[in-house]
Scaffold this active site. Sequence first.
Site, PDB file in Angstrom:
ATOM      1  N   PRO A 144     -22.527  65.757 -35.419  1.00 18.77           N
ATOM      2  CG  PRO A 144     -22.306  66.920 -33.458  1.00 18.77           C
ATOM      3  CD  PRO A 144     -23.326  66.635 -34.427  1.00 18.77           C
ATOM      4  CG  HIS A 191      -6.224  62.105 -30.854  1.00 18.86           C
ATOM      5  ND1 HIS A 191      -5.563  62.240 -30.006  1.00 18.86           N
ATOM      6  CD2 HIS A 191      -7.318  62.910 -30.640  1.00 18.86           C
ATOM      7  CE1 HIS A 191      -6.087  63.274 -28.851  1.00 18.86           C
ATOM      8  NE2 HIS A 191      -7.319  63.507 -29.422  1.00 18.86           N
ATOM      9  CE1 TYR A 195     -11.822  60.399 -35.339  1.00 24.19           C
ATOM     10  CE2 TYR A 195     -14.053  59.933 -35.456  1.00 24.19           C
ATOM     11  CZ  TYR A 195     -12.964  60.504 -34.903  1.00 24.19           C
ATOM     12  OH  TYR A 195     -12.984  61.482 -33.979  1.00 24.19           O
ATOM     13  CE  LYS A 210     -15.330  62.046 -41.457  1.00 21.16           C
ATOM     14  NZ  LYS A 210     -13.786  62.536 -41.324  1.00 21.16           N
ATOM     15  CE1 TYR A 227     -15.243  59.261 -31.592  1.00 25.02           C
ATOM     16  CE2 TYR A 227     -17.256  60.179 -32.095  1.00 25.02           C
ATOM     17  CZ  TYR A 227     -15.894  60.022 -32.148  1.00 25.02           C
ATOM     18  OH  TYR A 227     -15.644  61.140 -32.957  1.00 25.02           O
TER      19      TYR A 227
HETATM   20  P1  FAS Z   1     -20.267  78.932 -39.831  1.00 26.53           P
HETATM   21  O1  FAS Z   1     -21.769  78.685 -39.025  1.00 26.53           O
HETATM   22  O2  FAS Z   1     -19.304  78.766 -38.579  1.00 26.53           O
HETATM   23  O3  FAS Z   1     -19.973  80.441 -40.159  1.00 26.53           O
HETATM   24  C1  FAS Z   1     -20.819  80.970 -40.693  1.00 26.53           C
HETATM   25  C2  FAS Z   1     -20.505  82.494 -40.702  1.00 26.53           C
HETATM   26  O4  FAS Z   1     -21.613  83.346 -41.301  1.00 26.53           O
HETATM   27  C3  FAS Z   1     -21.072  83.001 -39.261  1.00 26.53           C
HETATM   28  O5  FAS Z   1     -19.930  83.649 -38.534  1.00 26.53           O
HETATM   29  C4  FAS Z   1     -22.356  83.657 -39.119  1.00 26.53           C
HETATM   30  O6  FAS Z   1     -22.331  84.845 -38.342  1.00 26.53           O
HETATM   31  C5  FAS Z   1     -22.128  84.422 -40.631  1.00 26.53           C
HETATM   32  N1  FAS Z   1     -23.438  84.763 -41.339  1.00 26.53           N
HETATM   33  C6  FAS Z   1     -24.601  83.936 -41.205  1.00 26.53           C
HETATM   34  N2  FAS Z   1     -25.727  84.615 -41.889  1.00 26.53           N
HETATM   35  C7  FAS Z   1     -24.810  85.713 -42.273  1.00 26.53           C
HETATM   36  C8  FAS Z   1     -25.377  86.884 -43.081  1.00 26.53           C
HETATM   37  N3  FAS Z   1     -26.831  87.027 -43.523  1.00 26.53           N
HETATM   38  N4  FAS Z   1     -24.500  87.935 -43.669  1.00 26.53           N
HETATM   39  C9  FAS Z   1     -23.438  87.880 -43.045  1.00 26.53           C
HETATM   40  N5  FAS Z   1     -22.685  86.920 -42.199  1.00 26.53           N
HETATM   41  C10 FAS Z   1     -23.616  85.676 -41.742  1.00 26.53           C
HETATM   42  N6  FAS Z   1     -18.416  70.380 -36.429  1.00 26.53           N
HETATM   43  C11 FAS Z   1     -17.736  69.357 -35.855  1.00 26.53           C
HETATM   44  O7  FAS Z   1     -17.031  68.916 -36.742  1.00 26.53           O
HETATM   45  N7  FAS Z   1     -17.568  68.887 -34.579  1.00 26.53           N
HETATM   46  C12 FAS Z   1     -18.304  69.341 -33.858  1.00 26.53           C
HETATM   47  O8  FAS Z   1     -18.495  69.030 -32.535  1.00 26.53           O
HETATM   48  C13 FAS Z   1     -19.292  70.440 -34.109  1.00 26.53           C
HETATM   49  N8  FAS Z   1     -20.084  70.985 -33.186  1.00 26.53           N
HETATM   50  C14 FAS Z   1     -20.964  71.823 -33.588  1.00 26.53           C
HETATM   51  C15 FAS Z   1     -21.945  72.669 -32.438  1.00 26.53           C
HETATM   52  C16 FAS Z   1     -23.007  73.767 -33.166  1.00 26.53           C
HETATM   53  C17 FAS Z   1     -23.843  74.252 -32.134  1.00 26.53           C
HETATM   54  C18 FAS Z   1     -22.813  73.942 -34.532  1.00 26.53           C
HETATM   55  C19 FAS Z   1     -23.609  75.027 -34.862  1.00 26.53           C
HETATM   56  C20 FAS Z   1     -21.927  73.313 -35.319  1.00 26.53           C
HETATM   57  C21 FAS Z   1     -21.027  72.476 -35.076  1.00 26.53           C
HETATM   58  N9  FAS Z   1     -20.130  71.727 -35.831  1.00 26.53           N
HETATM   59  C22 FAS Z   1     -19.230  70.796 -35.398  1.00 26.53           C
HETATM   60  C23 FAS Z   1     -20.137  72.271 -37.137  1.00 26.53           C
HETATM   61  C24 FAS Z   1     -19.402  73.289 -37.328  1.00 26.53           C
HETATM   62  O9  FAS Z   1     -17.942  73.090 -36.764  1.00 26.53           O
HETATM   63  C25 FAS Z   1     -19.377  73.646 -38.771  1.00 26.53           C
HETATM   64  O10 FAS Z   1     -19.057  72.665 -39.490  1.00 26.53           O
HETATM   65  C26 FAS Z   1     -18.455  75.087 -38.871  1.00 26.53           C
HETATM   66  O11 FAS Z   1     -18.829  75.957 -37.968  1.00 26.53           O
HETATM   67  C27 FAS Z   1     -18.623  75.371 -40.541  1.00 26.53           C
HETATM   68  O12 FAS Z   1     -18.039  76.559 -40.682  1.00 26.53           O
HETATM   69  P2  FAS Z   1     -18.828  77.665 -41.617  1.00 26.53           P
HETATM   70  O13 FAS Z   1     -19.236  76.984 -43.016  1.00 26.53           O
HETATM   71  O14 FAS Z   1     -17.708  78.541 -41.730  1.00 26.53           O
HETATM   72  O15 FAS Z   1     -20.224  78.153 -40.781  1.00 26.53           O
HETATM   73  C1  PHB Z   2     -15.016  67.778 -29.988  1.00 28.20           C
HETATM   74  O1  PHB Z   2     -13.801  67.673 -29.838  1.00 28.20           O
HETATM   75  O2  PHB Z   2     -15.842  68.788 -30.187  1.00 28.20           O
HETATM   76  C2  PHB Z   2     -15.562  66.598 -31.132  1.00 28.20           C
HETATM   77  C3  PHB Z   2     -14.713  65.290 -31.300  1.00 28.20           C
HETATM   78  C4  PHB Z   2     -15.214  64.597 -32.173  1.00 28.20           C
HETATM   79  C5  PHB Z   2     -16.494  64.379 -32.468  1.00 28.20           C
HETATM   80  C6  PHB Z   2     -17.226  65.534 -32.192  1.00 28.20           C
HETATM   81  C7  PHB Z   2     -16.829  66.670 -31.592  1.00 28.20           C
HETATM   82  O3  PHB Z   2     -17.008  63.394 -33.077  1.00 28.20           O
END
Ligand code: FAS
Ligand code: PHB
Length: 395
Positions: free
Chosen positions: A294, A72, A386, A298, A202
């Site tokens: 989100p 993009h 961004y 980031k 957005y």
């Molecule tokens: P994660 O949470 O992805 O991974 C952590 C891992 O550790 C998991 O697999 C978990 O099962 C494991 N774990 C936890 N406790 C443990 C234990 N006691 N023992 C062993 N393993 C354990 N970011 C964006 O940029 N855009 C978005 O739109 C966006 N939407 C999101 C929506 C939701 C519902 C959530 C929760 C997050 C969202 N995020 C988004 C942020 C997300 O993408 C995180 O930044 C990303 O998953 C970070 O990755 P990790 O640090 O690996 O954490």
């Molecule tokens: C997504 O594609 O899930 C997305 C894109 C932009 C954002 C958050 C989520 O700021």
Amino acid sequence: MRTQVAIIGAGPSGLLLGQLLHKAGIANVIIERQSPDYVLGRIRAGILEQTTVDMLHEAGMGERVQAEGVVHHSIELVFSGVRHAIDVHGLTGGKVVTAYGQTEVTRDLMDARNAAGLTTVYEASQVAVHDFDSNSPRVTYQKDGQTHTLDCDFIAGCDGFHGVCRASVPEGAVTEYEKVYPFGWLGVLADVPPVSPHSIVYGNSERGFSLCSMRSLTRSRYYVQCPMDDKVEAWSDQRFWDELRSRLDPALAERIVTGPTLEKSIAPLRSFVAEPMRFGRMFLAGDAAHIVPPTGAKGLNLAASDVKYLSGALIEFYAEKSAAGIDTYSQRALARIWKAERFSWWLTSLMHKFPDTGAFGQRMQEAELEYLVNSTAASTVLAENYVGLPLDWGH
Ligand code: FAS
Ligand code: PHB
């Protein structure tokens, strides 16, 4: 069992760290409490900064994002019923973002790890971290009814917001900063062509925030702001599509291709930072240390930059017997984290309807947006944040 680095968590942080350490010849074992399918089933981020894409290439698995990621050059802002393009590429001297789902990043990392024959213990329970304030930390966990011990040199807490590592730090040794937003995001995935395949849209409207994104040219990702206590069951597909359209400009609303949703979920929004990110021989990375709303896309990208700093520090420790990198990891990571926290908080505050926004607050948001889209200086501020600030920006 013994290894050099024990990684807790097989999300993007843990898997990317494991891959970069492996490529540098550093042994590592990942301990994950869920199954691979469960990890892959979590629908989350979708937009990668260039530094994150570069790290996937550095980790030796950038082919698919290269082939399937959608680059993009711009984002679009909709407010007062009008859509405005922000030329991110032009305003940042050619930088871009890439639409490529976190699920695909995780899948690529899992495949690379399996191909390298590296050890990942899935469905581990009772995971606990011990003696990380000594030179011989260890991890214990239950698997197949047995207690296992993993001796190591370092522990990387990549276990997300609800993980065990940050929770194991002694009271008073960590300071937490948190802001919980008074709304959530209702997100849907649908196998329909994205309404705007060349940008992310957005929306600010009197009904609340909306977002139009994608996972590919045939799979769309959409969000609408909803009450934080809202329930997915209250949202039929039709209600979602109607609400999304009501928050966009008429031309874009008209172009929305609807279809059955594959996934529908509500995510809470919070800003959170834990300081510091190092406790003796244990380091926190990714969501284990910080959460952003989100809005600024980031979360995943901050996890990647943490891993960039941490992998470099550990590689330097083993290759040059220098502790300089591990001693400065927390400070370097937090410098970038706080700037991304600010940007995510600012864009969330600008684009969402808060309980106290009211008519005046709505006009203030629209006035700021009107100024932003007509000011090269203001649009550049948005654009350079961004696409992601350089890894050592300001140093
Ligand atoms: P994660 O949470 O992805 O991974 C952590 C891992 O550790 C998991 O697999 C978990 O099962 C494991 N774990 C936890 N406790 C443990 C234990 N006691 N023992 C062993 N393993 C354990 N970011 C964006 O940029 N855009 C978005 O739109 C966006 N939407 C999101 C929506 C939701 C519902 C959530 C929760 C997050 C969202 N995020 C988004 C942020 C997300 O993408 C995180 O930044 C990303 O998953 C970070 O990755 P990790 O640090 O690996 O954490
Ligand atoms: C997504 O594609 O899930 C997305 C894109 C932009 C954002 C958050 C989520 O700021």
